[in-house]
Structures are given as C-alpha cells and as structure tokens.
Design a protein around this motif. Structure first.
Motif, PDB file in Angstrom:
ATOM      1  N   LYS A   2     -37.722  12.230 -43.215  1.00  0.00           N
ATOM      2  CA  LYS A   2     -37.041  11.385 -44.214  1.00  0.00           C
ATOM      3  C   LYS A   2     -35.547  11.750 -44.254  1.00  0.00           C
ATOM      4  N   THR A   3     -34.725  10.773 -44.028  1.00  0.00           N
ATOM      5  CA  THR A   3     -33.278  11.026 -43.946  1.00  0.00           C
ATOM      6  C   THR A   3     -32.549  10.327 -45.091  1.00  0.00           C
ATOM      7  N   LEU A   4     -31.626  11.068 -45.697  1.00  0.00           N
ATOM      8  CA  LEU A   4     -30.745  10.489 -46.721  1.00  0.00           C
ATOM      9  C   LEU A   4     -29.428  10.149 -46.032  1.00  0.00           C
ATOM     10  N   ARG A   5     -29.022   8.904 -46.113  1.00  0.00           N
ATOM     11  CA  ARG A   5     -27.838   8.451 -45.380  1.00  0.00           C
ATOM     12  C   ARG A   5     -26.746   8.076 -46.383  1.00  0.00           C
ATOM     13  N   LEU A   6     -25.730   8.907 -46.465  1.00  0.00           N
ATOM     14  CA  LEU A   6     -24.630   8.654 -47.410  1.00  0.00           C
ATOM     15  C   LEU A   6     -23.621   7.707 -46.766  1.00  0.00           C
ATOM     16  N   VAL A   7     -23.370   6.577 -47.428  1.00  0.00           N
ATOM     17  CA  VAL A   7     -22.380   5.610 -46.922  1.00  0.00           C
ATOM     18  C   VAL A   7     -21.219   5.549 -47.916  1.00  0.00           C
ATOM     19  N   LEU A   8     -20.016   5.812 -47.421  1.00  0.00           N
ATOM     20  CA  LEU A   8     -18.827   5.849 -48.299  1.00  0.00           C
ATOM     21  C   LEU A   8     -18.230   4.447 -48.482  1.00  0.00           C
ATOM     22  N   GLY A   9     -17.325   4.363 -49.441  1.00  0.00           N
ATOM     23  CA  GLY A   9     -16.753   3.070 -49.818  1.00  0.00           C
ATOM     24  C   GLY A   9     -15.896   2.397 -48.761  1.00  0.00           C
ATOM     25  N   LYS A  95     -35.796  14.401 -52.029  1.00  0.00           N
ATOM     26  CA  LYS A  95     -36.321  15.490 -51.194  1.00  0.00           C
ATOM     27  C   LYS A  95     -36.263  15.158 -49.695  1.00  0.00           C
ATOM     28  N   PRO A  96     -35.076  14.835 -49.195  1.00  0.00           N
ATOM     29  CA  PRO A  96     -34.976  14.462 -47.769  1.00  0.00           C
ATOM     30  C   PRO A  96     -35.097  15.682 -46.859  1.00  0.00           C
ATOM     31  N   ASP A  97     -35.442  15.407 -45.578  1.00  0.00           N
ATOM     32  CA  ASP A  97     -35.468  16.489 -44.580  1.00  0.00           C
ATOM     33  C   ASP A  97     -34.081  16.689 -43.988  1.00  0.00           C
ATOM     34  N   ALA A  98     -33.268  15.642 -44.027  1.00  0.00           N
ATOM     35  CA  ALA A  98     -31.930  15.739 -43.430  1.00  0.00           C
ATOM     36  C   ALA A  98     -30.992  14.755 -44.118  1.00  0.00           C
ATOM     37  N   ILE A  99     -29.695  15.071 -44.009  1.00  0.00           N
ATOM     38  CA  ILE A  99     -28.663  14.137 -44.506  1.00  0.00           C
ATOM     39  C   ILE A  99     -27.832  13.710 -43.301  1.00  0.00           C
ATOM     40  N   VAL A 100     -27.556  12.420 -43.209  1.00  0.00           N
ATOM     41  CA  VAL A 100     -26.707  11.917 -42.130  1.00  0.00           C
ATOM     42  C   VAL A 100     -25.500  11.218 -42.753  1.00  0.00           C
ATOM     43  N   VAL A 101     -24.310  11.560 -42.239  1.00  0.00           N
ATOM     44  CA  VAL A 101     -23.080  10.885 -42.693  1.00  0.00           C
ATOM     45  C   VAL A 101     -22.245  10.527 -41.469  1.00  0.00           C
ATOM     46  N   THR A 102     -21.387   9.542 -41.636  1.00  0.00           N
ATOM     47  CA  THR A 102     -20.371   9.243 -40.623  1.00  0.00           C
ATOM     48  C   THR A 102     -19.085   9.922 -41.066  1.00  0.00           C
ATOM     49  N   GLU A 103     -18.348  10.484 -40.112  1.00  0.00           N
ATOM     50  CA  GLU A 103     -17.118  11.202 -40.477  1.00  0.00           C
ATOM     51  C   GLU A 103     -16.212  10.272 -41.303  1.00  0.00           C
ATOM     52  N   PRO A 104     -15.473  10.862 -42.258  1.00  0.00           N
ATOM     53  CA  PRO A 104     -14.686  10.042 -43.183  1.00  0.00           C
ATOM     54  C   PRO A 104     -13.310   9.694 -42.621  1.00  0.00           C
ATOM     55  N   GLY A 105     -12.549   8.929 -43.391  1.00  0.00           N
ATOM     56  CA  GLY A 105     -11.203   8.534 -42.970  1.00  0.00           C
ATOM     57  C   GLY A 105     -10.123   9.485 -43.454  1.00  0.00           C
TER      58      GLY A 105
END
Ligand code: FAD
Ligand code: DLZ
Ligand code: SF4
Length: 511
Positions: A2-9, A95-105
């Motif tokens: 289960k992955t938590l994917r943070l998406v920024l503005g 309770k995710p197993d991992a967090i995925v983000v894209t590098e920010p600006g």
C-alpha cells in the motif's frame, strides 16, 4: 504494497511520476492545503486561489478514475499546517508500506523531502520530475566546465533533442533565432485581441471565500478571478492563444501599452507551472500553427524559445547552482524595496501601471517584469532578497525554480553574469520607445536632470558610475561606458547627487 502518494499543488499532472504506477485498489493519493505553503511568503490572493482550486479539481478528476484521494482542506480543524505534519497524520490514518513523491520545484521543499527519508517511520521514495524537456542531469552535463551559461546554446540542444522546428539537423528557416524581428512597438490605435477568462465554478467560489477569509491582508485583488483551474480550461486557453494571439507574439513581444495587460502573450504560465499543461504539448501546438500557415515563423520560434529555451534553461541553472546561487550579490546591492512596489502609489507612471496590473491580475508580461519593475530594482540597487521575495509572491506563476534565476540572474545581475552576459539596464528612453507610458507622466524621458527629469535617467548613469569597477570591463557594456567617459566631473557629481537624493527617499540603504 500500500503506497501513499503525496501530490503537491504544482504537480497537478496525470502523468506525474509519483502517480505513474498508482494502484486504485490499494493506494491513496494525499493532497493537503497547508498554511505553511500559503504563508512562507505572503502570496498574491489569486495565486493561493489558483493553487487550491486547481488542487480540488485535480482531486475530483482522480476520484473520477476510481482513485482514493485523501484531501485535507485548509479549514480542517485537525490540519497540522505543514507538509510533514500532514504526512505524519496520514501515515496514522492509512498505515502505508511506502510513501512516493515527485521531487518538488523548490530547494526549500527538496530539503524537507530529504529529511522525511530519515524522520518518517515509512520508506520515502523521491522520483524525478519528468515534466521537463531536460533532466537535471542533462543540464549539469551541459553546464560542466562552462564558466558562464548562455541560453542560446542550450536552446539549440533542446531544439535538436525535441525536433521542434527542425529540418534534419538544421533549424527551419535557416536560423535558430528570429529575435531581431521581434522588437516592434505597437502602431497607433492598435487594439490587441480579447483574451479568455474563466468564470469561477462552485469549487472556485468556495476557495475564493476561503482565501478572502484566511488571507485578507495578502497582496493583490482576489477578484475578478479568471485563471484556468482545470486541464480542460487550460487547453481551451492554449487553443485560444494560438488562434488569436500567437500570430503577433513575435512582433510585439517587447511592446507595452497603457491599460492593455496582456497584449499577445500566452497567459499560460500559471497553468503550465502547476502542471495543467506540459511544455511539449504547448510547443507542438505552436509548431502546428506554423506548419499549417496560421502563424509566422518569427512568432512561433520566439514562443518555442521561451518554453524549451528560457524555461528549461532557468530550471537547469536553478538546480545546478542552488543553494549558493541565492546568496550571491555581485553588485553589492543593499537598498530597501520601495513601498510603492506594494501599493502602486508612485508618480512614475510606468511603475504605477505595471504594479497596479500586477495587483489586479497576479500577472505582468515579461517585458514589464524585466524592463520596468526589474530595471528599476536593478538601477536602484535593491537588495536581491527583497526584490526576489516580491517577485515570488506577486505572480500566480511564481515558483522559486523559475522566479529566482529570472530575478537574481536576469534582472539583478547578482550572480555576476552566470546567466546573462550583461545587466538589462536601461534609461527612460527605452521605456518611452517600447510603450506609451511616458505620455501623461509627470516626468519627461527626454529630460536628463532637474525636477522634470525621468528618474530612470539619473538612476541609469548612477548605476554605471556605482558599478564601474565591476562592469566597465564587460565588452557588452563598452558603449555605455564610452558614453559615460564623455561626462564632465561636474555632470557625474550632479548625477550622483540627484540619484542619491531620490533613492534615499524611496529606497533607503539597509544596514
Ligand atoms: P509568454 O510571454 O507568452 O511566454 C510563453 C511561455 O514561455 C511562458 O508561459 C513561460 O512558460 C515561458 N517563458 C517566457 N520567458 C521565460 C523566462 N524568462 N523564464 C522562464 N520561462 C519563460 N516566469 C514564470 O513562469 N514564473 C516566474 O515566477 C517568473 N518570474 C519572472 C521574473 C522576472 C523578473 C522576469 C523578467 C521574468 C519572469 N518569468 C517568470 C518569465 C516570464 O516573464 C513569464 O514566464 C511570462 O511573463 C509568463 O506569461 P505568459 O505565459 O503570458 O508568457
Ligand atoms: C503555492 C502553494 C500554496 C499556496 N499552497 C499549497 C498547499 O497548500 N499545498 C500544496 O501541496 N502546495 C501548495 N503550493 C505549492 C507548493 O508551494 C509547491 O509545491 C512547492 O513550493 C514546491 O514547488
Ligand atoms: Fe517611466 Fe520615466 Fe516614462 Fe515616467 S517618464 S513613464 S518614469 S520612463
């Protein structure tokens, strides 16, 4: 897993690397409106509204695909107020197993992300942001061994890489750059095309009310708000630009006109920078217009150069040079930003026009930013940090990766010429040639000294005198310094006196 994917503005792109392998059955996309991002500088109200409304619409469209989106609004009483605080709360909830983000600006957020890898209980994967034409590594490889970076050479690489306006290895039309054709002033009585504005829907109206309630003393007018906030609207804005304005983009790129805030500019940077459009799709659309005979080559090449040239170039430079880049101050500029940058209340008509347009629209076009508000800050010797903060907060399209090189390097020459071969310094004559701002101004661009003199005139010569040691050896400054050499000592002293008296009033020295 289960992955938590943070998406920024400013990551509102469906093809974003952190969303690429999203599994709707298990994964959760996290989007958070947080006070820390809305207030680290006191952004223009329209910029906050743009980001929040576009975030809310993007969340809706992901939900429409069956993806679970955990969206935290600013008004949520449990809102922790920062990315990290919200990530910690979301880890508890999901309770995710991992967090995925894209590098920010922004470097600032990049440092946060690197810390999350140490401080959060869950592994954090940071993926490259592949929404640009050049990768950070590609720019670094191109920059290696160069003492200064010049956009024009980098741009040619990008033309080759993308194949835009190319015939085999050669540029279409036999030239890489048609800028020499792009400096026309507007003919008398000229009426620029009408531009699209988007009426706020229910989501945007709710956000507008929130912004008015929570950020009443931030810079700028909140309404009328007409920026595109969905991909559909952004595509409509792009089509409209190509249909009505691209044709004149080249010819009138450097022109300015009273009461005309947009002229032939694309007005797409806010949508592009938050991810509603991609650079390649807008360039392909412009190229198509040329190939189908709907726009001339000088306009289309000029437009494509801004996007795959300047935009990619400043982004590469930012990531290659940060964090030291922001600390340089090659011209030792240390004056305070004048109050009129916040109010627009000044009798210099050109500044009044550009600053009030900025307040009204969270937008000013390039030449207003460079040759009016930027030129004044350069000539006045405003401390780089103060003018950078201003540019970062007043425009809807401002994110540090693009704002900082433009202000620090292009406008302020604070990097000593890493980005630009010479400062873009100009006297009142330039503004008079490229605009109608001087008609009706209480100052006269043709008067060099005394109470009627356009303040840009003494400030221009004073700038050359003050920075003689640093700039006189620059071959591209040879002509202005030859002219300065003809001035008598009395004339130089008069310039110094007039400029200093003016500056001490509006922009006192710091420290
Ligand atoms: P157009 O004039 O129609 O140009 C088309 C596109 O080309 C723009 O949307 C933009 O994506 C790109 N572009 C053009 N010039 C530049 C440039 N110098 N650097 C990067 N991209 C460019 N642009 C931002 O996106 N964010 C900023 O915070 C920003 N700050 C600036 C500050 C200063 C002092 C200056 C001189 C320029 C700044 N720019 C910034 C660049 C440029 O002014 C804006 O991109 C442009 O005005 C956006 O309006 P438009 O979409 O109508 O652009
Ligand atoms: C500009 C901005 C604002 C005003 N608010 C938010 C927010 O509440 N949540 C969010 O995810 N992003 C916001 N942004 C954009 C971020 O500031 C931007 O993603 C970083 O500066 C990195 O570029
Ligand atoms: Fe600006 Fe000088 Fe022209 Fe007045 S006279 S609008 S201050 S350039």
């Amino acid at each position: 897993m289960k992955t938590l994917r943070l998406v920024l503005g400013d990551q509102l792109t469906r093809s974003l690397s952190s969303l690429a392998d999203c599994d709707p059955a298990r994964d959760v996309v996290l989007m958070v409106e947080v006070a820390a991002e809305a207030t680290y500088v006191r952004h223009h109200k329209q910029k906050i509204a743009l980001v929040f409304s576009a975030m809310r619409h993007f969340a809706e469209s992901l939900r429409g695909e069956g993806i679970t989106v955990d969206y935290v609004t600013l008004d949520d009483p449990a809102n922790a107020g920062s990315f990290e605080g919200e990530l910690r709360r979301a880890i508890q909830r999901h309770k995710p197993d991992a967090i995925v983000v894209t590098e920010p600006g922004e470097w600032r957020v990049w440092q946060m992300m690197l810390e999350w890898r140490e401080s959060l209980a869950v592994p954090v994967e940071i993926r490259a942001d592949d929404r640009f034409v050049a990768t950070r590594d590609e720019f670094a490889a191109w920059a290696k061994g160069r003492k200064t970076y010049r956009m024009e050479f980098f741009y040619r690489e990008m033309r080759r890489k993308t194949g835009l306006l190319m015939e085999g290895d050669a540029p279409v039309g036999g030239q890489w750059n048609f800028d020499a054709e792009n400096r026309k002033s507007l003919p008398a009585g000229y009426r620029p095309p009408r531009r699209l504005r988007f009426a706020p829907d229910a989501i945007t109206r709710e956000v507008l009310a929130l912004v008015e309630r929570r950020f009443p003393d931030h810079f700028g007018d909140l309404e009328p708000f007409g920026w595109p906030v969905t991909r559909r609207e952004a595509l409509e804005a792009l089509d409209h630009f190509i249909a009505v304005a691209l044709e004149g983009f080249g010819d009138f790129q450097d022109a300015m006109k009273k009461g005309e805030d947009f002229l032939h500019h694309a007005l797409i940077s806010p949508a592009l920078n938050i991810g509603l459009l991609t650079p390649m799709e807008i360039c392909r659309a412009a190229e198509r217009a040329y190939l189908e005979g709907r726009a001339p080559l000088n306009a289309v090449e000029g437009f494509i150069r801004q996007v795959i040239g300047w935009r990619e170039f400043v982004r590469g430079l930012y990531w290659n040079e940060m964090p030291d880049y922001a600390e340089t101050n090659a011209l030792a500029a240390n004056r305070a930003l004048p109050d009129f940058y916040w109010t627009g209340e000044t009798d210099l008509a050109c500044l009044k026009e550009c600053i009030t347009a900025t307040k009204r629209n969270a937008y000013a076009h390039h030449i207003q930013r460079l040759m009016v508000t930027g030129n004044f800050a350069l000539l006045a010797g405003i401390a780089p940090r103060e003018i950078e903060e201003w540019y970062l907060l007043v425009y809807a399209d401002a994110f540090e990766w693009v704002e900082l090189p433009n202000v620090h390097g292009m406008v302020m020459f604070a990097d000593g010429g890493l980005l630009a071969s010479k400062p873009y310094a100009a006297s009142g004559a330039y503004i008079n040639r490229m605009s109608d701002y001087c008609d009706g101004c209480r100052y006269d661009p043709d008067v060099k000294s005394g109470p009627k003199a356009c303040p840009f005139n003494p400030l221009y010569w004073n700038f050359l005198i003050e920075n003689e040691k640093t700039l006189a050896g620059n071959p591209r400054m040879a002509m202005p310094y030859r002219n300065l050499a003809r001035f008598s000592p009395e004339r130089r002293a008069e310039i110094r006196r007039e400029a200093t008296a003016f500056l001490d009033k509006v922009a006192p020295k710091r420290g």
